[in-house]
Design an enzyme around this catalytic site. Structure first.
Site, PDB file in Angstrom:
ATOM      1  N   ASN A   9       0.867  -1.185   0.000  1.00 57.94           N
ATOM      2  CA  ASN A   9       0.000   0.000   0.000  1.00 57.94           C
ATOM      3  C   ASN A   9       0.901   1.232   0.000  1.00 57.94           C
ATOM      4  OD1 ASN A   9      -1.853   2.027   0.452  1.00 57.94           O
ATOM      5  ND2 ASN A   9      -2.201   1.488   2.615  1.00 57.94           N
ATOM      6  N   LYS A  11       0.122   4.279  -0.208  1.00 57.77           N
ATOM      7  CA  LYS A  11      -0.500   5.465   0.398  1.00 57.77           C
ATOM      8  C   LYS A  11      -0.308   6.687  -0.515  1.00 57.77           C
ATOM      9  CE  LYS A  11       0.246   3.423   4.900  1.00 57.77           C
ATOM     10  NZ  LYS A  11       0.016   3.548   6.308  1.00 57.77           N
ATOM     11  N   HIS A  96      -9.707   0.801   5.296  1.00 54.23           N
ATOM     12  CA  HIS A  96      -8.380   1.016   5.883  1.00 54.23           C
ATOM     13  C   HIS A  96      -8.538   1.924   7.100  1.00 54.23           C
ATOM     14  CE1 HIS A  96      -4.242   2.327   6.424  1.00 54.23           C
ATOM     15  NE2 HIS A  96      -3.887   1.255   5.744  1.00 54.23           N
ATOM     16  N   GLU A  98      -6.890   4.313   8.238  1.00 50.71           N
ATOM     17  CA  GLU A  98      -6.699   5.750   8.012  1.00 50.71           C
ATOM     18  C   GLU A  98      -7.972   6.368   7.441  1.00 50.71           C
ATOM     19  OE1 GLU A  98      -3.048   5.476   5.768  1.00 50.71           O
ATOM     20  OE2 GLU A  98      -2.007   4.867   7.588  1.00 50.71           O
ATOM     21  N   GLU A 168      -5.411  -5.420  10.721  1.00 47.48           N
ATOM     22  CA  GLU A 168      -4.398  -4.374  10.906  1.00 47.48           C
ATOM     23  C   GLU A 168      -4.685  -3.631  12.207  1.00 47.48           C
ATOM     24  OE1 GLU A 168      -2.461  -2.991   7.108  1.00 47.48           O
ATOM     25  OE2 GLU A 168      -4.356  -1.920   7.150  1.00 47.48           O
ATOM     26  N   GLY A 174       1.807   2.036  10.572  1.00 49.59           N
ATOM     27  CA  GLY A 174       2.651   3.215  10.391  1.00 49.59           C
ATOM     28  C   GLY A 174       3.358   3.683  11.640  1.00 49.59           C
ATOM     29  N   SER A 209       3.223  -2.330  10.304  1.00 50.36           N
ATOM     30  CA  SER A 209       4.678  -2.232  10.458  1.00 50.36           C
ATOM     31  C   SER A 209       5.410  -3.539  10.147  1.00 50.36           C
ATOM     32  CB  SER A 209       5.034  -1.711  11.857  1.00 50.36           C
ATOM     33  OG  SER A 209       4.493  -0.409  12.035  1.00 50.36           O
ATOM     34  N   GLY A 231       4.646   1.311   4.703  1.00 50.74           N
ATOM     35  CA  GLY A 231       5.941   1.981   4.578  1.00 50.74           C
ATOM     36  C   GLY A 231       7.016   1.132   3.900  1.00 50.74           C
TER      37      GLY A 231
HETATM   38  C1  PEP Z   1      -0.884  -0.082   5.832  1.00 47.50           C
HETATM   39  O1  PEP Z   1      -0.721   0.902   5.133  1.00 47.50           O
HETATM   40  O2  PEP Z   1      -1.914  -0.742   5.765  1.00 47.50           O
HETATM   41  C2  PEP Z   1       0.187  -0.460   6.756  1.00 47.50           C
HETATM   42  C3  PEP Z   1       0.107  -1.593   7.399  1.00 47.50           C
HETATM   43  O3  PEP Z   1       1.244   0.425   6.896  1.00 47.50           O
HETATM   44  P1  PEP Z   1       2.643   0.129   7.636  1.00 47.50           P
HETATM   45  O4  PEP Z   1       3.170  -1.173   7.069  1.00 47.50           O
HETATM   46  O5  PEP Z   1       3.499   1.274   7.292  1.00 47.50           O
HETATM   47  O6  PEP Z   1       2.341  -0.016   9.079  1.00 47.50           O
END
Ligand code: PEP
Length: 248
Positions: A9, A11, A96, A98, A168, A174, A209, A231
């Site tokens: 992803n 983003k 998601h 966010e 998640e 993040g 993460s 990320g």
């Molecule tokens: C995500 O964008 O769904 C995500 C898990 O980000 P990160 O791996 O940066 O935590």
């Protein structure tokens, strides 16, 4: 049983040139792909056509980070599921954390987006997860199961089981904090139990993460069938290393 799935992803990052460079490096590194693992990348909407062209000769799939719950009309700034299919998308993220937090998407809206995506032929990746406060209050399974139930209620269990679900934990997205393999497996196993017989082969991803250094142990858990990576998916070598750690 089925292919594992590794999702990147991206983003809201990067210029078109950077997106194409990253996609090209992944296409080269993933070569003919892997019989056991499917790689999918989710660029910002505006880069989807260029990225789709850059990976066209590879086995890498394309997804979008969001979709409108409406099929067409006066919805300024929105993108429909049909438009995403038209640009070569196979997957789309719905719910998601966010978007739930920053765009006030309720579980009902998430369910509408899920239905719109599936009706157009996309595979929705339904994201669910608890906040830190909810985990500390021992509400993790209750929260995750309610987020899934809201979609099951509107879309039907069979349709949820043929989609992908990504667990998640919000506190891990993040932040650099990752659920322990045991914490992740516990929630994945609860999700599997909630889906029942029909969900035995539903792809369940872990996100939060994920990096090459923690991926192997997470992916070794029996109910984790792949990863949703934010990320770390912006760096080709790191993302390829993570993808290579997944076993079918
Ligand atoms: C995500 O964008 O769904 C995500 C898990 O980000 P990160 O791996 O940066 O935590």
């Amino acid at each position: 049983m089925f292919k594992s799935l590794i999702v990147g992803n991206w983003k809201m990052h990067g210029t078109a040139e950077e997106a194409v460079n990253l996609a090209s490096q992944l296409a080269e590194g993933w070569n003919a792909g892997n019989d056991a693992v499917e790689m999918a990348i989710f660029p910002p909407f505006i880069h989807i056509p260029a990225v789709a062209a850059a990976v066209a000769k590879s086995t890498i799939s394309i997804g979008a980070q969001n979709v409108s719950e409406y099929s067409a009309g006066a919805y300024t700034g929105e993108t429909s599921a049909e438009m995403l299919v038209d640009q070569g998308c196979k997957y789309v993220l719905v719910g998601h954390s966010e978007r739930r937090a920053m765009h006030n998407e309720s579980s009902e809206t998430v369910a509408e987006k899920f239905i719109a995506a599936q009706s157009a032929g996309l595979i929705p990746i339904l994201c669910v997860g608890e906040s830190l406060q909810q985990r500390q209050g021992n509400q993790t399974v209750e929260v995750v199961s309610a987020q899934i139930a809201a979609v099951v209620e509107r879309a039907g269990l069979h349709n949820v089981c043929r989609a992908v679900i990504a667990y998640e934990p919000v506190w891990a997205v993040g932040t650099g904090e990752t659920a322990t393999p045991n914490q992740a497996q516990q929630v994945h196993s609860a999700i599997r139990a909630q889906l029942g017989e029909a969900g035995q082969s539903t792809q369940l991803l872990y996100g939060g993460s994920v990096k090459a250094e923690n991926a192997a142990e997470l992916f070794a858990q029996p109910d984790i069938n792949g990863g949703l990576v934010g990320g770390a998916s912006l760096e080709a070598v790191e993302f390829l290393n993570i993808a290579k750690l997944i076993e079918a």
